[in-house]
Design a protein around this motif. Structure first.
Motif, PDB file in Angstrom:
ATOM      1  N   SER A   1      -9.026  -4.554  -4.345  1.00 52.00           N
ATOM      2  CA  SER A   1      -9.359  -3.456  -5.228  1.00 52.00           C
ATOM      3  C   SER A   1     -10.583  -3.597  -6.055  1.00 52.00           C
ATOM      4  O   SER A   1     -10.932  -4.730  -6.488  1.00 52.00           O
ATOM      5  CB  SER A   1      -8.036  -3.354  -6.052  1.00 52.00           C
ATOM      6  OG  SER A   1      -8.380  -2.336  -7.241  1.00 52.00           O
TER       7      SER A   1
ATOM      8  N   ASN B   1      -5.777   1.230  -3.389  1.00 48.14           N
ATOM      9  CA  ASN B   1      -5.410   0.999  -1.816  1.00 48.14           C
ATOM     10  C   ASN B   1      -4.677   1.932  -1.183  1.00 48.14           C
ATOM     11  O   ASN B   1      -5.194   2.366  -0.223  1.00 48.14           O
ATOM     12  CB  ASN B   1      -4.633  -0.422  -2.009  1.00 48.14           C
ATOM     13  CG  ASN B   1      -5.597  -1.510  -2.444  1.00 48.14           C
ATOM     14  OD1 ASN B   1      -6.633  -1.696  -2.175  1.00 48.14           O
ATOM     15  ND2 ASN B   1      -4.980  -2.722  -2.755  1.00 48.14           N
ATOM     16  N   LEU B   2      -3.925   2.670  -2.039  1.00 49.64           N
ATOM     17  CA  LEU B   2      -3.197   3.985  -1.108  1.00 49.64           C
ATOM     18  C   LEU B   2      -4.113   5.041  -0.999  1.00 49.64           C
ATOM     19  O   LEU B   2      -3.876   5.549  -0.036  1.00 49.64           O
ATOM     20  CB  LEU B   2      -2.138   4.289  -2.068  1.00 49.64           C
ATOM     21  CG  LEU B   2      -0.731   3.301  -2.322  1.00 49.64           C
ATOM     22  CD1 LEU B   2       0.412   3.925  -3.296  1.00 49.64           C
ATOM     23  CD2 LEU B   2      -0.129   3.029  -0.971  1.00 49.64           C
TER      24      LEU B   2
ATOM     25  N   LEU C   1      -2.898  -0.742  -6.855  1.00 48.31           N
ATOM     26  CA  LEU C   1      -1.966  -0.097  -5.709  1.00 48.31           C
ATOM     27  C   LEU C   1      -2.524   1.322  -5.452  1.00 48.31           C
ATOM     28  O   LEU C   1      -2.660   1.605  -4.415  1.00 48.31           O
ATOM     29  CB  LEU C   1      -0.444  -0.067  -6.127  1.00 48.31           C
ATOM     30  CG  LEU C   1       0.313   0.805  -5.280  1.00 48.31           C
ATOM     31  CD1 LEU C   1       0.429  -0.120  -3.871  1.00 48.31           C
ATOM     32  CD2 LEU C   1       1.750   0.684  -6.068  1.00 48.31           C
TER      33      LEU C   1
END
Length: 292
Positions: free
Chosen positions: A3, A24-25, A21
């Motif tokens: 990230s 990355n998503l 998160l």
């Protein structure tokens, strides 16, 4: 994937994890962004429309299965053509720097067993294996470079997507599918095989650089002519022989004429891009026309 959103010293650890998160998503979403309107949503629509036993949970499972396998294909494809994406789609994860080429390559090969495992969990091991082989042939083996193998593999890809997503939406009860759904599945293969080169007109310049032999390059006049002819022939056949809905028949006929005419008369890359979007609307409706 690393990230790029790091927390400040005063930020809570959990906030850093959540931001990482999300980053990355969103990166994974960008890999599949271009193909969501052409693959993910039409495949899910077909699965839902052709499955009498479908419910919200089973359709959601079909949606996720389709998206994960689409991600496998997209990452494999984009790892092999970062230069082309840098020119045509600089917002994609690799050229934009959201993920390195080495990281994307690792992701590509991690997705292979992940998708096979997910397919096995749905008792679709053979479907997952055929899909994985198709991705290898299309991308790593570069069979997408010739118009014939490209169209064949695209038709195979849609067939595998449809088979897997429909089986999941139908909760594995494929034997309970109505005959019209089976017919629609096979007609879809024919439609894709003979018209999917609609996607290649907008990418002609990039395909020349990559030395691909697509229909717009190898047979430019016949390729353009094949769009109004092919779309109208399929539209007429669907409307008068297989469709059971007057409204849907008229819509497919209208869109077939408009989209086919656009491809033939409007030949700029911008026009081809818009025509391809409309083609996918026509394709989505044409694929479900025989079902009800």
């Amino acid at each position: 994937m690393d990230s790029k959103l790091s927390a400040s010293p005063s930020s809570p650890q959990s906030a850093s994890g959540v931001s990482g998160l999300g980053y990355n998503l969103y990166t994974l979403y960008l890999f599949t962004k271009s193909d969501m309107k052409t693959i993910l949503f039409p495949i899910t629509l077909f699965a839902w429309y052709s499955s009498p036993n479908a419910c919200l949970a089973s359709v959601a499972s079909a949606f996720f299965w389709t998206w994960l396998h689409l991600l496998q294909f997209c990452v494999s494809n984009q790892v092999l053509s970062p230069g082309e994406d840098a020119s045509n789609k600089p917002w994609r994860p690799i050229p934009s720097g959201r993920i390195t080429l080495d990281q994307a390559t690792t992701l590509r090969w991690l997705l292979l067993p992940t998708c096979l495992l997910l397919s096995a969990m749905h008792r679709l091991t053979a479907v997952g294996m055929i899909f994985a082989l198709g991705v290898l042939l299309h991308n790593e083996m570069k069979l997408d470079s010739h118009w014939f193998t490209r169209n064949v593999l695209n038709a195979l890809g849609y067939a595998v997507f449809d088979s897997g997503a429909t089986a999941i939406a139908q909760k594995g009860l494929i034997s309970a599918l109505p005959p019209t759904a089976i017919l629609a599945h096979y007609l879809s293969i024919g439609i894709i095989l003979t018209t999917i080169h609609a996607q290649d007109f907008q990418d002609e310049a990039g395909d020349r650089v990559e030395k691909r032999h697509t229909i717009p390059i190898v047979m430019p006049h016949l390729g353009r002519l094949s769009m109004p002819v092919g779309l109208m022939l399929w539209s007429i056949a669907l409307a008068f022989k297989w469709s059971h809905s007057l409204a849907l028949s008229l819509t497919v006929l209208f869109l077939g004429a408009v989209v086919g005419g656009r491809f033939y008369f409007l030949r700029t890359p911008q026009s081809d891009k818009a025509s391809y979007v409309l083609y996918n609307v026509w394709l989505g409706l044409a694929r479900i026309a025989p079902i009800h």
